[in-house]
Write an enzyme that holds these catalytic residues in place. Structure first.
Site, PDB file in Angstrom:
ATOM      1  CE  LYS A   1      -4.183   1.785   0.442  1.00  0.00           C
ATOM      2  NZ  LYS A   1      -3.885   2.665  -0.718  1.00  0.00           N
TER       3      LYS A   1
ATOM      4  CE  LYS B   1       3.676   6.842   6.194  1.00  0.00           C
ATOM      5  NZ  LYS B   1       3.403   7.829   5.127  1.00  0.00           N
TER       6      LYS B   1
ATOM      7  CE  LYS C   1       4.775   7.763  -1.250  1.00  0.00           C
ATOM      8  NZ  LYS C   1       4.161   8.044   0.052  1.00  0.00           N
TER       9      LYS C   1
ATOM     10  CB  THR D   1      -2.738  12.991   5.423  1.00  0.00           C
ATOM     11  OG1 THR D   1      -3.060  11.929   4.515  1.00  0.00           O
ATOM     12  CG2 THR D   1      -1.294  12.863   5.857  1.00  0.00           C
TER      13      THR D   1
ATOM     14  CG  ASN E   1      -4.477  16.054   0.812  1.00  0.00           C
ATOM     15  OD1 ASN E   1      -4.051  15.501   1.819  1.00  0.00           O
ATOM     16  ND2 ASN E   1      -5.727  15.920   0.418  1.00  0.00           N
TER      17      ASN E   1
ATOM     18  CB  SER F   1      -5.875   4.524   2.232  1.00  0.00           C
ATOM     19  OG  SER F   1      -5.659   5.671   1.449  1.00  0.00           O
TER      20      SER F   1
HETATM   21  N1  LIG Z   1      -1.545  12.989   0.497  1.00  0.00           N
HETATM   22  C1  LIG Z   1      -1.447  12.134   1.493  1.00  0.00           C
HETATM   23  O1  LIG Z   1      -2.447  11.494   1.898  1.00  0.00           O
HETATM   24  C2  LIG Z   1      -0.154  11.928   2.206  1.00  0.00           C
HETATM   25  C3  LIG Z   1       0.960  12.713   1.950  1.00  0.00           C
HETATM   26  N2  LIG Z   1       2.082  12.557   2.719  1.00  0.00           N
HETATM   27  C4  LIG Z   1       3.250  13.398   2.498  1.00  0.00           C
HETATM   28  O2  LIG Z   1       2.922  14.752   2.767  1.00  0.00           O
HETATM   29  C5  LIG Z   1       3.723  15.617   1.946  1.00  0.00           C
HETATM   30  C6  LIG Z   1       2.798  16.543   1.161  1.00  0.00           C
HETATM   31  O3  LIG Z   1       1.948  15.740   0.343  1.00  0.00           O
HETATM   32  P1  LIG Z   1       0.590  16.321  -0.272  1.00  0.00           P
HETATM   33  O4  LIG Z   1       0.066  17.395   0.598  1.00  0.00           O
HETATM   34  O5  LIG Z   1      -0.250  15.153  -0.580  1.00  0.00           O
HETATM   35  O6  LIG Z   1       1.116  16.922  -1.633  1.00  0.00           O
HETATM   36  P2  LIG Z   1       0.480  18.129  -2.488  1.00  0.00           P
HETATM   37  O7  LIG Z   1       1.043  17.970  -3.843  1.00  0.00           O
HETATM   38  O8  LIG Z   1      -0.979  18.192  -2.308  1.00  0.00           O
HETATM   39  O9  LIG Z   1       1.099  19.419  -1.778  1.00  0.00           O
HETATM   40  C7  LIG Z   1       2.465  19.615  -1.662  1.00  0.00           C
HETATM   41  C8  LIG Z   1       2.685  21.006  -1.131  1.00  0.00           C
HETATM   42  O10 LIG Z   1       4.084  21.240  -0.958  1.00  0.00           O
HETATM   43  C9  LIG Z   1       4.403  22.452  -1.625  1.00  0.00           C
HETATM   44  N3  LIG Z   1       5.791  22.446  -2.003  1.00  0.00           N
HETATM   45  C10 LIG Z   1       6.412  21.763  -2.982  1.00  0.00           C
HETATM   46  N4  LIG Z   1       7.710  22.056  -2.996  1.00  0.00           N
HETATM   47  C11 LIG Z   1       7.910  22.952  -1.997  1.00  0.00           C
HETATM   48  C12 LIG Z   1       9.014  23.646  -1.514  1.00  0.00           C
HETATM   49  N5  LIG Z   1      10.220  23.476  -2.055  1.00  0.00           N
HETATM   50  N6  LIG Z   1       8.834  24.503  -0.463  1.00  0.00           N
HETATM   51  C13 LIG Z   1       7.618  24.682   0.086  1.00  0.00           C
HETATM   52  N7  LIG Z   1       6.533  24.045  -0.329  1.00  0.00           N
HETATM   53  C14 LIG Z   1       6.673  23.197  -1.357  1.00  0.00           C
HETATM   54  C15 LIG Z   1       3.466  22.503  -2.790  1.00  0.00           C
HETATM   55  O11 LIG Z   1       3.382  23.791  -3.345  1.00  0.00           O
HETATM   56  P3  LIG Z   1       2.583  24.005  -4.737  1.00  0.00           P
HETATM   57  O12 LIG Z   1       1.207  23.468  -4.554  1.00  0.00           O
HETATM   58  O13 LIG Z   1       2.585  25.474  -4.891  1.00  0.00           O
HETATM   59  O14 LIG Z   1       3.366  23.215  -5.748  1.00  0.00           O
HETATM   60  C16 LIG Z   1       2.191  22.090  -2.073  1.00  0.00           C
HETATM   61  O15 LIG Z   1       1.692  23.159  -1.310  1.00  0.00           O
HETATM   62  C17 LIG Z   1       4.596  14.696   1.092  1.00  0.00           C
HETATM   63  O16 LIG Z   1       5.816  14.484   1.748  1.00  0.00           O
HETATM   64  C18 LIG Z   1       3.787  13.396   1.075  1.00  0.00           C
HETATM   65  O17 LIG Z   1       4.586  12.259   0.806  1.00  0.00           O
HETATM   66  C19 LIG Z   1       2.146  11.656   3.739  1.00  0.00           C
HETATM   67  C20 LIG Z   1       1.083  10.855   4.011  1.00  0.00           C
HETATM   68  C21 LIG Z   1      -0.116  10.847   3.221  1.00  0.00           C
HETATM   69  O1  LIG Z   2      -3.178   6.320   1.438  1.00  0.00           O
HETATM   70  C1  LIG Z   2      -2.296   5.556   1.114  1.00  0.00           C
HETATM   71  O2  LIG Z   2      -2.485   4.402   0.768  1.00  0.00           O
HETATM   72  C2  LIG Z   2      -0.837   5.961   1.144  1.00  0.00           C
HETATM   73  C3  LIG Z   2      -0.561   7.398   1.426  1.00  0.00           C
HETATM   74  C4  LIG Z   2       0.911   7.617   1.336  1.00  0.00           C
HETATM   75  O3  LIG Z   2       1.491   7.515   0.278  1.00  0.00           O
HETATM   76  C5  LIG Z   2       1.677   7.900   2.535  1.00  0.00           C
HETATM   77  O4  LIG Z   2       1.183   7.672   3.645  1.00  0.00           O
HETATM   78  O5  LIG Z   2       2.832   8.340   2.408  1.00  0.00           O
END
Ligand SMILES: NC(=O)C1=CN([C@@H]2O[C@H](COP(=O)(O)OP(=O)(O)OC[C@H]3O[C@@H](n4cnc5c(N)ncnc54)[C@H](OP(=O)(O)O)[C@@H]3O)[C@@H](O)[C@H]2O)C=CC1
Ligand SMILES: O=C(O)CCC(=O)C(=O)O
Length: 411
Positions: A66, A90, A102, A185, A216, A344
């Site tokens: 996953k 995780k 991943k 998240t 997100n 999820s």
């Molecule tokens: N989505 C999920 O359910 C999960 C996500 N994560 C982790 O959380 C983190 C964020 O994921 P997610 O929110 O889904 O991704 P998104 O693509 O939705 O958002 C990423 C954010 O980071 C910003 N960003 C990118 N590069 C930079 C930088 N150099 N400096 C500052 N901000 C930056 C982006 O800006 P912009 O939009 O302007 O490009 C955006 O605001 C990642 O590490 C991901 O692996 C962990 C668990 C679950």
């Molecule tokens: O929702 C999922 O299955 C995985 C989300 C994810 O990629 C993470 O937790 O880093």
């Protein structure tokens, strides 16, 4: 230290604390399968473009693998490997019946049109459809992907295998997605932070937060934290960073960010250098963007007393050591951001049951899992006299090792 070396190091430290057999240690480290595919698509202007996609399936001892799929220019094999391994730990910390995987495509989604993104996602799915599945490997969103990406994967996969909503999670609700997954998240980050602060005799209310990333995870975390009385004093994304010592008005910032595709230009705060966001004065720092951002260059400058790792592997091991010596408490990624994969799991369960839960049930179950996860991590910290990261790693590695041994080694 790159992401894979850092993740391997944390795994090995946990393995030593647990006294694992060296052959078992090696077997737990090596990924089950690494997939690399070339995805060529026609661009809107008629030219061809090729992108490289990856899916690393790390471990399946505890169940189907996953993990999310990331679209980002910096996607590269070592990082995908590290992220896949982190998913194994995780899902084990969360105690949900999954292994870890991943994926990612090296591309800049901001530079592709919606139809180019759809073509790319469909070609990627065509190349990996035989290797994913409801009981094999279940993708989800990560950076640069979202519910629409999952809808395209579902549609393309279903052409080969019949309608299979449970093959991806984080889908749109209309296609069998779960209520509450979009916020999960960020909500999990809130629950994790509440548990951590309670342990230190504090609550979210009145604490000052800095959040890097407003996608997100970052935007939901900001919204839910501010609803609980937390003061979000600075936020950044790729467009810039803004600060307001009295607290940013998060609903207005969300509106601005949606309308202007970023936080830049928001009038409810002052612009600051995005590079300084991590060292801004605050109580709780929430990195919610890229990996490796907290390192030896900035670890000594960080003012926060607590770091809640909403992003995956935001802190490299050198920074970990520096921060530990300085008394900064770090809530590690494999617990702090596990709310996404936990919901999820609820989505997958609902798809298999063919029965939809209401949002209150999703959020209540999430709180139960996060609260139990924190207690389990703390118990391991006591057993092994270690910090929260090693508490989480020993908890996870022990669970995966036990499942591996129980399944046996007979060919
Ligand atoms: N989505 C999920 O359910 C999960 C996500 N994560 C982790 O959380 C983190 C964020 O994921 P997610 O929110 O889904 O991704 P998104 O693509 O939705 O958002 C990423 C954010 O980071 C910003 N960003 C990118 N590069 C930079 C930088 N150099 N400096 C500052 N901000 C930056 C982006 O800006 P912009 O939009 O302007 O490009 C955006 O605001 C990642 O590490 C991901 O692996 C962990 C668990 C679950
Ligand atoms: O929702 C999922 O299955 C995985 C989300 C994810 O990629 C993470 O937790 O880093």
């Amino acid at each position: 230290m790159n992401a894979l070396a850092a993740t391997n190091r944390n795994f090995r430290l946990a393995s030593r604390l647990l006294g694992l057999d060296s052959k078992l240690e090696k077997s737990l480290l090596i990924p089950f399968r690494e997939i690399k595919v070339e995805c060529t698509i026609p661009k809107d202007d008629g030219t061809l473009a090729t992108y490289v996609g990856f899916r690393v399936q790390h471990d399946n001892a505890r169940g189907p693998m996953k993990g999310g799929i990331r679209y980002h220019p910096e996607v590269e094999p070592d990082e995908v490997n590290a992220l896949a391994q982190l998913m194994t730990w995780k899902t084990a910390v969360a105690n949900i019946p999954y292994g870890g995987a991943k994926g990612g495509i090296g591309c800049d989604p901001a530079e592709l049109s919606v139809s180019e993104l759809e073509r790319l996602t469909r070609v990627f799915t065509q190349k990996i459809h035989d290797l994913i599945g409801v009981q094999t490997d279940v993708p989800a969103p990560d950076m640069g992907t979202g519910p629409q990406t999952m809808a395209w994967i579902l549609d393309e996969y279903s052409k080969f295998h019949g309608h299979s909503p449970a093959v991806v999670t984080g889908k749109p609700i209309d296609l069998g997605g779960s209520l509450g997954r979009d916020a999960a998240t960020g909500r999990g980050v809130l629950f994790a932070t509440e548990a951590l602060l309670k342990e230190h005799g504090k609550s979210v209310s009145g604490q000052r937060f800095v959040i890097q990333g407003f996608g997100n995870v970052g935007s939901w975390a900001a919204q839910l934290i501010s609803e609980k009385g937390g003061i979000v004093v600075a936020v950044s994304d790729i467009t810039g960073a803004i600060k307001n010592g009295n607290g940013l008005d998060i609903p207005s910032l969300l509106k601005h960010s949606r309308e202007h595709r970023g936080v830049k230009g928001f009038h409810g705060g002052d612009p600051i250098d995005p590079k300084s966001i991590l060292v801004e004065d605050c109580d709780v720092l929430v990195p919610a963007a890229l990996g490796g951002v907290i390192n030896r260059e900035n670890a000594n400058e960080i003012k926060a007393k607590f770091i809640v790792e909403a992003a995956n592997h935001p802190t490299d091991p050198e920074a970990d050591e520096i921060l530990k010596k300085r008394g900064v408490v770090i809530l590690p990624d494999i617990f702090a951001n596990s709310g996404g994969v936990t919901v999820s799991y609820f989505e997958w369960v609902q798809n298999i049951q063919g029965f939809m839960w209401d949002e209150e049930k999703v959020n209540n179950e999430l709180r139960t899992y996060m609260t139990k996860g924190f207690k389990d991590v703390k118990d391991m910290c006591k057993t092994h006299n270690c910090d929260l990261r090693m508490g989480a790693f020993t908890l996870a590695v022990n669970r995966v090792a036990r499942a591996t041994i129980l399944r046996g080694w007979e060919a």
